[in-house]
Structure formats: structure tokens, C-alpha cells
Scaffold this motif. Sequence first.
Motif, PDB file in Angstrom:
ATOM      1  N   ASN A 457       0.802  -1.278  -0.198  1.00 57.54           N
ATOM      2  CA  ASN A 457      -0.057   0.035   0.018  1.00 57.54           C
ATOM      3  C   ASN A 457       0.690   1.212  -0.012  1.00 57.54           C
ATOM      4  N   ASN A 458       1.989   1.211  -0.575  1.00 58.20           N
ATOM      5  CA  ASN A 458       3.091   2.152  -0.367  1.00 58.20           C
ATOM      6  C   ASN A 458       3.217   2.865  -1.707  1.00 58.20           C
ATOM      7  N   PHE A 459       2.528   2.806  -2.739  1.00 58.38           N
ATOM      8  CA  PHE A 459       2.615   3.342  -4.121  1.00 58.38           C
ATOM      9  C   PHE A 459       1.675   4.553  -4.114  1.00 58.38           C
ATOM     10  N   PRO A 460       2.135   5.543  -4.902  1.00 57.22           N
ATOM     11  CA  PRO A 460       1.269   6.941  -5.097  1.00 57.22           C
ATOM     12  C   PRO A 460      -0.285   6.481  -5.371  1.00 57.22           C
ATOM     13  N   ASP A 461      -1.123   7.338  -4.760  1.00 61.04           N
ATOM     14  CA  ASP A 461      -2.363   7.222  -4.997  1.00 61.04           C
ATOM     15  C   ASP A 461      -2.744   7.887  -6.313  1.00 61.04           C
ATOM     16  N   LEU A 462      -2.839   7.543  -7.616  1.00 58.72           N
ATOM     17  CA  LEU A 462      -3.151   8.043  -8.854  1.00 58.72           C
ATOM     18  C   LEU A 462      -4.806   7.780  -9.089  1.00 58.72           C
ATOM     19  N   ASN A 463      -5.383   6.943  -8.500  1.00 63.29           N
ATOM     20  CA  ASN A 463      -6.865   6.987  -8.434  1.00 63.29           C
ATOM     21  C   ASN A 463      -7.385   8.329  -8.272  1.00 63.29           C
ATOM     22  N   THR A 464      -6.988   9.006  -7.320  1.00 65.34           N
ATOM     23  CA  THR A 464      -7.751  10.461  -6.785  1.00 65.34           C
ATOM     24  C   THR A 464      -7.309  11.282  -7.964  1.00 65.34           C
ATOM     25  N   LEU A 465      -6.094  11.398  -8.323  1.00 64.41           N
ATOM     26  CA  LEU A 465      -5.928  12.060  -9.534  1.00 64.41           C
ATOM     27  C   LEU A 465      -6.643  12.159 -10.633  1.00 64.41           C
ATOM     28  N   LEU A 466      -6.775  10.740 -11.052  1.00 70.79           N
ATOM     29  CA  LEU A 466      -7.681  10.597 -12.318  1.00 70.79           C
ATOM     30  C   LEU A 466      -9.297  10.884 -11.975  1.00 70.79           C
ATOM     31  N   TRP A 467      -9.849  10.615 -10.986  1.00 69.23           N
ATOM     32  CA  TRP A 467     -11.200  10.625 -10.768  1.00 69.23           C
ATOM     33  C   TRP A 467     -11.404  12.082 -10.502  1.00 69.23           C
ATOM     34  N   GLU A 468     -10.588  12.941  -9.835  1.00 72.55           N
ATOM     35  CA  GLU A 468     -10.616  14.307  -9.770  1.00 72.55           C
ATOM     36  C   GLU A 468     -10.895  14.977 -11.103  1.00 72.55           C
ATOM     37  N   ALA A 469     -10.020  14.657 -11.856  1.00 76.50           N
ATOM     38  CA  ALA A 469      -9.932  15.136 -13.272  1.00 76.50           C
ATOM     39  C   ALA A 469     -10.972  14.916 -14.030  1.00 76.50           C
ATOM     40  N   GLU A 470     -11.562  13.615 -14.023  1.00 77.34           N
ATOM     41  CA  GLU A 470     -12.644  13.151 -14.660  1.00 77.34           C
ATOM     42  C   GLU A 470     -13.869  14.053 -14.110  1.00 77.34           C
ATOM     43  N   ASP A 471     -13.976  14.125 -13.007  1.00 77.65           N
ATOM     44  CA  ASP A 471     -15.180  15.003 -12.252  1.00 77.65           C
ATOM     45  C   ASP A 471     -15.090  16.707 -12.911  1.00 77.65           C
ATOM     46  N   ARG A 472     -13.738  17.051 -13.197  1.00 74.30           N
ATOM     47  CA  ARG A 472     -13.719  18.357 -13.821  1.00 74.30           C
ATOM     48  C   ARG A 472     -13.706  18.085 -15.497  1.00 74.30           C
ATOM     49  N   GLN A 473     -14.024  17.063 -15.938  1.00 76.15           N
ATOM     50  CA  GLN A 473     -13.926  16.769 -17.479  1.00 76.15           C
ATOM     51  C   GLN A 473     -12.855  17.279 -18.043  1.00 76.15           C
ATOM     52  N   ASN A 474     -11.651  16.827 -17.420  1.00 69.63           N
ATOM     53  CA  ASN A 474     -10.265  17.289 -17.934  1.00 69.63           C
ATOM     54  C   ASN A 474      -9.586  16.069 -18.545  1.00 69.63           C
ATOM     55  N   VAL A 475     -10.347  14.880 -18.595  1.00 68.86           N
ATOM     56  CA  VAL A 475      -9.614  13.644 -19.310  1.00 68.86           C
ATOM     57  C   VAL A 475     -10.363  13.382 -20.655  1.00 68.86           C
ATOM     58  N   PRO A 476      -9.605  13.284 -21.490  1.00 69.85           N
ATOM     59  CA  PRO A 476      -8.109  13.063 -21.670  1.00 69.85           C
ATOM     60  C   PRO A 476      -7.382  14.716 -22.105  1.00 69.85           C
ATOM     61  N   ARG A 477      -8.182  15.703 -21.957  1.00 71.56           N
ATOM     62  CA  ARG A 477      -7.470  16.800 -22.430  1.00 71.56           C
ATOM     63  C   ARG A 477      -6.278  17.268 -21.727  1.00 71.56           C
ATOM     64  N   LYS A 478      -6.620  17.308 -20.463  1.00 65.74           N
ATOM     65  CA  LYS A 478      -5.487  17.638 -19.704  1.00 65.74           C
ATOM     66  C   LYS A 478      -4.961  16.391 -18.628  1.00 65.74           C
TER      67      LYS A 478
END
Length: 759
Positions: A457-478
Amino acid sequence: MAGPGAASPALALALLAVATAGVGAQRATVEDPDYYVQELWSREPHDQRPEPELEPFSPLLPEGPGEEERQPRSPQPRPPTRATKPKKAPKREKLYAESPPPPPGKNSNRKGRRSKSLDKTASDDHSVPAPGDVVRESCPPLGLETLKITDFQLHASTVKRYGLGAHRGRLNIQAGINENDFYDGAWCAGRNDLHQWIEVDARRLTRFTGVITQGRNSLWLSDWVTSYKVMVSNDSHTWVTVKNGSGDMIFEGNSEKEIPVLNELPVPMVARYIRINPQSWLDNGSICLRMEILGCPLPDPNNYYHRRNEMTTTDDLDFKHHNYKEMRQLMKVVNEMCPNITRIYNIGKSHQGLKLYAVEISDHPGEHEVGEPEFHYIAGAHGNEVLGRELLLLLLQFLCQEYLAQNARIVRLVEETRIHIVPSLNPDGYEKAYEGGSELGGWSLGRWTHDGIDINNNFPDLNTLLWEAEDRQNVPRKVPNHHIAIPEWFLSENATVAAETRAVIAWMEKIPFVLGGNLQGGELVVAYPYDMVRSPWKTQEHTPTPDDHVFRWLAYSYASTHRLMTHARRRVCHTEDFQKEEGTVNGASWHTVAGSLNDFSYLHTNCFELSIYVGCDKFPHESQLPEEWENNRESLIVFMEQVHRGIKGLVRDLHGKGIPNAIISVEGVNHDVRTASDGDYWRLLNPGEYVVTAKAEGFTTSTKNCMVGYDMGATRCDFALSKTNLARIREIMEKFGKQPVSLPARRPRLRGRRRRQHG
């Protein structure tokens, strides 16, 4: 007529005498100490039979009231009693002719917690001590923790409720967070008095040598037994208590609820049943315990039930536990046996400086072959989950041997796949667990790294980065839906990141893995991502990836070929029943974890990673390794073969040169993969027809229909991309040393040129 009438009473008396003599003889036979082993003895050569007075077993238990009933009960629990040491007997060349050879023990010198009474022995009328010059044999666990002992073989005097029944009195069983009425963390008696007991039916004559106990596993309560008696029986009615001289021996129990305590019997006892009778327990607590019994089952060739259920293997492998030095030596032996297909390297070092060794298996070790997929197995992220480590060491030997034997399936796998195996990702933790031993390490000794970090459980949390970007509709543009960058704070030296974690990240970024499995222990299930819930404040929620159908198939490919994972009547390890999903589970629906290896691998690399929990017992006894190998062997091979499912190909320019870092998109799947440095790619997909698009910076986009069949082998789907007009202009200008400049920058130059021309 008087003659026959007078003879009738005499005849009746004669028949009665014969019958009485027969009963007496039968009773004498039953009370014969060698009654249950005489058939085994009769099969031994006469010159190898031991002397009767040196028979080390306890006799068949006498009829009538048991020792428990004849001895007056103490009104209060007594402290552990010291026993006297036996006198040494004279040497004899053959002392145990009737006994089978002892199974190999993992550690002959267990270093876990022992009771103070272990170094004391006792002698009485019911047992004869083994001679002092004979090394005491080490018997393996009967299998309460591994579930080899079924629930029907466990019985108790009373239970507090069903969830605290005798079936829950297994070493290291976990209660979970809820501790509900069905799955709690121990056997707990319904009353707190000296008449409570829990017993095990071994279902055959067994030489019992020891007992291991724990307290109740609970987040909220503290319950354990501080002392107890041990009794044995052959019929579950007449019981003999283990003696300490002339009195009952009382063994010292636990002083806390998690650390296992081993008590060895002063003299091995042969019987079918063994019973633990608590004598004292924690003040203001309850009688609760978990246990394991050490014993060697005696051979019974006439018992079909046991012969049918015995597990054997025909593979000639090194079935033992390997410490760090032995692991390195085994890798070297495999490399020397198969130098043309193996390579040993390391991916980094542990916190203590131990190298994290990997073994590559390929027909061209040391190089990435264009079009050949990369696969990896990792084990030992939790140092105390040892079964996965040993399975991978066995797999190394097996692949080498079968390749040399020209096994067509293995040869094809080795020649078409580049396989990487890391048996021990946390060698620091393993060494701690190894010192404790397979039964005395408890549930968590050696789990974490030396600096106290859980690698899994020591790896970077990339899930939150992806889901927050999806909520802001920044995927896949940004923010892309794949190959998400690691946050800068995680890469800093001050971040709480284990050295082992950094080594794995660098390794996975360097090699274009397609599929991987990390072997863990303590359960029997295959978990697939996501491992983290998307909804805030929830601890369990089904959270699928865009490739959920592919992950389900990959998980099922392992579980369905395992001997036990999908068995409909298999008992649950602890609290979770995974049969509703055929031995598989979405990680987030089981328990949420942020920064897991599975999620990181999926979001940062092309690799589809799954967690494979290979057994209820994290650290099984050495004698269990052949059976565990048979349970997992086919699954380990089948899972590797899944790397060849889906589509693969090359993305090249019009000159045939591979295009690195090109994006491969599948219509309807919101997750892309990228090409490797040579332009080759692999995309795991289930059978079906897909619309696939390849695109790269500076190149035109290309789209194809690719069909994936049911036969093993990825479908070839190549792309040839032409450069865009802008990219072509830039390439021409760079070739002639000219750079395109903006119009505002060109105007001053033009003015200067005109002045020079007019002047």
C-alpha cells in the motif's frame, strides 16, 4: 432320562466358563499397550522390532472413569507446575522401528515464544520417556490453520454463541472488523469454569507432541487462557491427562492475545483425540483460545479414507523453506542447470541492504525481443506471507526442469514470453518471520519492511488524481486516462516511501510489462483492481476499472484452475465467502486500499496487475509445501499464458521504423496503452471484435478493426502511420539547418536587409 438332565447344568457351566475366558482374553487384548500398533509391528522384520519396554507410545487408555474424573478438581486455577527431568536410558541402535520417518520440519530450533514448562518432562505409569540420547522428532501441525482439519473434527464443551464455536478455535483465525455472530476470532466457552474443553478428532491414531495456543482475535475485547491441561483419548469417552510426575501437568498459556505460545508434551502421546482443558484465564475475561496441534499421524494402510485424501506430487523439487542465503543458492543452481534461458539480476536493495533478486526466464535472457510480451510474478511484499515466495522458487525449478525435458507447453511459453520472477520483495521482513517459525510468528511478525512500511500500500495514489480530473472533465484533454504521472512530492527524498517500493517503480518503468501477479497469503482468492473505492467515506464498494471484464477473466483463469479456490464446499479462511464470484473479488468491494500496487500498475504503466492470495496459512509448515504446490502449479502456468490474449503488433512509420510512445485506444474502453521503445505493443482483451486506433505526436491517426478469437494467441494488428504536413515541414527544415520563425521576429531582419540593399 436322569443322565442328560444332570449333565445340562454342567454343560451350561462349561460354556459359561469358556465365554468368560473369551471375554477376559478380549479385554486383555484391548488393554494391551500394543493393541493399536500390533498390525504395523507385524509388518516389520523380526530383527528390527524394538524391545517392549522401550515402546515410547502411551498405552491404550484404561476402561472405567478417566483420569479427569479420578483426580479431585482444584477450586481455583493453579499456576504452571514444574516437572522433573527424566533419567537417560541406555543407548540402543534401533528404537523406533514401528514409527514412520519424521516429516521434515521447517526449523528444528523454533525461536517463537515457548512456555516455561517446555524444558521439563514427566514420567508416569502411562508413558515411557524416549531415551535421552535420541533427538526428539519434530511433528508438523495437524492443520487447524490450513483447514486440513475440518469443522466436524472440532468439538467443545460449551460455546458462547455460534460465531465463537469450536470451529473458530483455529490458530491465527481473524475476526474482521464487525465480529458478528457468524465469524468471530476464537472459540469461547459458554461458562467460565474448570469443566470447559475443546477437542480435536484426528480421525486416526496420531503421535501428539505439542500444543500451540493464542488468545481471542478482537479489536475490542481481551480474552485468553493463561494455563491448561492436556488430555488424550482413543474413544472420546475415556481420557488420560498428561502427567507431571504423580499429578496432572498444567501448561503455561498466553500472556496476551496474539503471540502464539508453544508447549511440547513431555512425552509424545499416541491417541486419536486430544483435548485442551483451560485451568485459568485472564482476570475479568472469558475462556477463549485459538490453537494448533502438533502431531504425526501413524500410517494406516487399511484405511481407505486416509489413502484417498493423501496428496502427493511427482515433481522432483526442493520442498523446503529457504532463508535469504539459501534462496540465492537455489537461484544459482537453477541458473547453472539452465544457463541458456535464465538470468539472475537485482532490481534494487532493501532497507537493510539485501539485494532484491529477480530471475529472468526467456530464450534470449537479457534482452527485450520485439513482439514478445513481458510478464512478472512478485511475492513476499509482506515478509511473513511465505507461501508465495516458496511457490515461485518451486516454479523456477519446474520451468527449468520441464524445459530441459522438452515439455512442449513449457518450451512454447519460454520461447514466446519473457518471464521475470521476484520471489522476495521484502527480505528484511522475511528474515524476521523465518526466525519466528511457521507456527510461532503470529499473524503479523515480519509483515512490514524494516522501517515499518507496508509495501503493498506504499505506491502513489493515482486514483484520486484521475477521478478528480474526470469530475472536472479534464480527461483526456489535460489528464490522460493512462500513464498518469507520479506526483512530485512522492519522488522527494523526504517522502515516506520504502526503498523496496522505489525499486519496484523503477523496475516497472524500465520494462514494458503486460501482465503481472503479486502473490500474497492469509486468504484464498484472486483480487483485481480497483483496490480503492471511488465514493468518499466508504470502506467497501464495487469499483470497476474500464477493463473490468478483462480483469474478471484474468482472475477467473487462476481461480478456476486452482484445486480449492472454486470448490463449492470449501470452508472460508476467516470471514469472507468468495464463492459467489467463483474465488475472485474486486479489491475495493473487499476492503479499500489507497496506493496499492495493482492500481498503480494499471494507471501508471501498461501492466495489468492482480493480487493472488494463495492460502489461508501465510506461513505453512514445510510438510505442506508439496500439497500447496499441487494446488497452485497449474494456475501459475495458466495465468502466465494469459499474457498472449488480446491483440499485439507494431506501430511504425512509412520507413518501417518503430514509433515509441504511440497511444493505442480501443473504442468503448476508456483506458489506453502505449508502445514500447521499439514500437511494439500488447493490449489484453477478451474475445470479440474491436475498433482500435493508433496515434502518435506528429503522425496521422490510423484506425482498424481487430478480431480477437477464443484460441490462445494474441491477434496481430499492426499500424503504419504517416507524418502530418507540419511534422514533415519541420523535419525538412531541421535537415537543412533552418528553423521556422515567427513573423514578428522576421520583420526587423527584413527591414535591415532592405536598408543594406538601398544603401
